[in-house]
Design an enzyme around this catalytic site. Sequence first.
Site, PDB file in Angstrom:
ATOM      1  N   LYS A  53       0.795  -1.281  -0.109  1.00  0.00           N
ATOM      2  CA  LYS A  53       0.034  -0.099   0.061  1.00  0.00           C
ATOM      3  C   LYS A  53       0.816   1.152  -0.050  1.00  0.00           C
ATOM      4  O   LYS A  53       1.909   1.357   0.594  1.00  0.00           O
ATOM      5  CB  LYS A  53      -0.912   0.134   1.310  1.00  0.00           C
ATOM      6  CG  LYS A  53      -2.058   1.009   1.178  1.00  0.00           C
ATOM      7  CD  LYS A  53      -2.794   0.817   2.515  1.00  0.00           C
ATOM      8  CE  LYS A  53      -3.819   1.886   2.939  1.00  0.00           C
ATOM      9  NZ  LYS A  53      -4.422   1.793   4.067  1.00  0.00           N
ATOM     10  N   SER A 100      -9.832   1.376   3.105  1.00  0.00           N
ATOM     11  CA  SER A 100      -8.916   2.255   2.196  1.00  0.00           C
ATOM     12  C   SER A 100      -7.913   1.542   1.623  1.00  0.00           C
ATOM     13  O   SER A 100      -7.270   2.343   0.530  1.00  0.00           O
ATOM     14  CB  SER A 100      -8.099   3.330   3.118  1.00  0.00           C
ATOM     15  OG  SER A 100      -7.301   2.494   4.085  1.00  0.00           O
ATOM     16  N   SER A 123      -9.591  -0.883   7.461  1.00  0.00           N
ATOM     17  CA  SER A 123      -9.210  -0.928   6.113  1.00  0.00           C
ATOM     18  C   SER A 123      -8.397  -2.025   5.291  1.00  0.00           C
ATOM     19  O   SER A 123      -8.023  -2.055   4.395  1.00  0.00           O
ATOM     20  CB  SER A 123      -8.091   0.479   6.056  1.00  0.00           C
ATOM     21  OG  SER A 123      -8.792   1.643   5.767  1.00  0.00           O
TER      22      SER A 123
HETATM   23  N1  GLN Z   1     -12.817   3.518   6.698  1.00  0.00           N
HETATM   24  C1  GLN Z   1     -12.329   3.906   7.811  1.00  0.00           C
HETATM   25  C2  GLN Z   1     -11.876   5.501   7.886  1.00  0.00           C
HETATM   26  O1  GLN Z   1     -12.014   5.989   6.973  1.00  0.00           O
HETATM   27  C3  GLN Z   1     -11.083   3.160   8.369  1.00  0.00           C
HETATM   28  C4  GLN Z   1      -9.955   3.576   7.316  1.00  0.00           C
HETATM   29  C5  GLN Z   1      -8.609   2.695   7.813  1.00  0.00           C
HETATM   30  O2  GLN Z   1      -8.849   1.753   8.542  1.00  0.00           O
HETATM   31  N2  GLN Z   1      -7.506   3.298   7.385  1.00  0.00           N
HETATM   32  O3  GLN Z   1     -11.550   5.989   8.781  1.00  0.00           O
END
Ligand code: GLN
Length: 487
Positions: free
Chosen positions: A81, A156, A180
């Site tokens: 990532k 994400s 995420s």
């Molecule tokens: N969807 C969650 C957020 O926007 C989790 C994102 C993540 O785990 N990085 O914060």
Amino acid sequence: MSSELFFSTIGDLRARLDSRDLSAVELMGVMIARTKAVEPLVGAFNSFDERDALAQAAASDARRATGATPGALEGIPVGLKDVIAVNGQPLTASSKMLANFVSPYDATVTTRLKGAGAVLWGRLNCDEFAMGSSTENSAFHPTGNPWDVTRVPGGSSGGSSAALAAGEAIATLGSDTGGSIRQPAALCGVVGLKPTYGLVSRYGLIAYASSLDQIGPFTRTVEDAAIVLGVIAGHDELDSTSWKAAIPDYRAELQRKQGPWTLGIPKEYFAEGLDPEIGAAVAAAIAFYESQGCRIKEISLPHTQYCLDTYYIIATAEASSNLARYDGVRYGHRSQQAKDVVDLYFKSRAEGFGAEVKRRIILGTYVLSSGYYDAFYLRAQKVRTLIRQDFTNAFQEVDALITPTSPIPAFKMGAKSDPLAMYLCDIYTIGVNLAGLPAISVPCGFTRGNLPMGLQLIGPPLQEANLLAIAQAYERAYPWSQRHPLL
Ligand code: GLN
């Protein structure tokens, strides 16, 4: 060479590489060809460097030729990532703010992957600064779900899940602050593991919310997750929150750990908003465990209803502080329009950050501001303790919890323009981060529309070996990740 080589597991490829049936350069060549063929549809990568990957693969072949014991990932292409630092490679967090930034050092996980012989392959797309659940917040381009490219891959870490599902990498790493890793794994039909907070070093991970962030693997099988976890887990002096715990041989533990287990069903996770097909698939998995002699217990996590609010106060507060470093002075985007230094801060940040990142910085600054701190931030910290206590109580009675990973399967790009609707995607995953627990998402079938569904297993801190064994028991009976999308 099998055309399905790019859908192989680490275990299978290691055997072929070790027996010299296949070279790391040949394997990398197949990955590059596959990536070039499907990227126009999927868009999982922010960038990749073919020559560098082939050079790494050649170095791997040379190491094998010496007869030295191969590393756990010797010759295996692993994608990262684009929030994990690789020396000399772009590190953008899918943000304009870092569009031209090249990392001057390796993250600890990167050092460990290299040490295990992995061939690092590409920079994978994500929501900007890991904020989002669909990868649509990337400043560069959206990523398509390989099962239906008009739908999102989750987020994400959507590039990490999509690249794996599309056969563009053999394993990938993502980061999980509120879901995420697990949610995109569920939406793309692969395995995603979020380790215990502090098990994997965060050194060299672009910080979003430091008390929640954790790096973990995406893989095709539970065994592969055990292999990658074994490489990246372990104490690191460069991360002050890193555990000093001994790291078991997770792969060997998989053979040793046998059920039956006592599994808890948190009733709050099967409430309104859960897609009926996902509810039925998870119910079928629970029935499977019961048929194997596991004890199934309904339990309650009574503070679940406060998870979302608590998360969006703590995560935004930490983000507002972490993202203060992007000031246009030291690194990152620098506005060309600024009149003076204060104007430089304002304009660089206004131009460099996208809408969702700004929303969170503003929210986080607000909840930390004097007069509101006690009402929001301090109260959220207290509720976080109650949420953690709910899990501690549950683990007095059960070995692991079973829940859906995501309330819904992959949705159409553009379908969730309301931020709150997007935040609801994390309803089953964020409690785990607030409590610092390990959790894994395992494919548990397909909807009638042929979209993958995921099952989440949550364990007590540092019980990854047990969690992986429980997940593998289901996977052996239902190897859903052997199905691949037709691209
Ligand atoms: N969807 C969650 C957020 O926007 C989790 C994102 C993540 O785990 N990085 O914060």
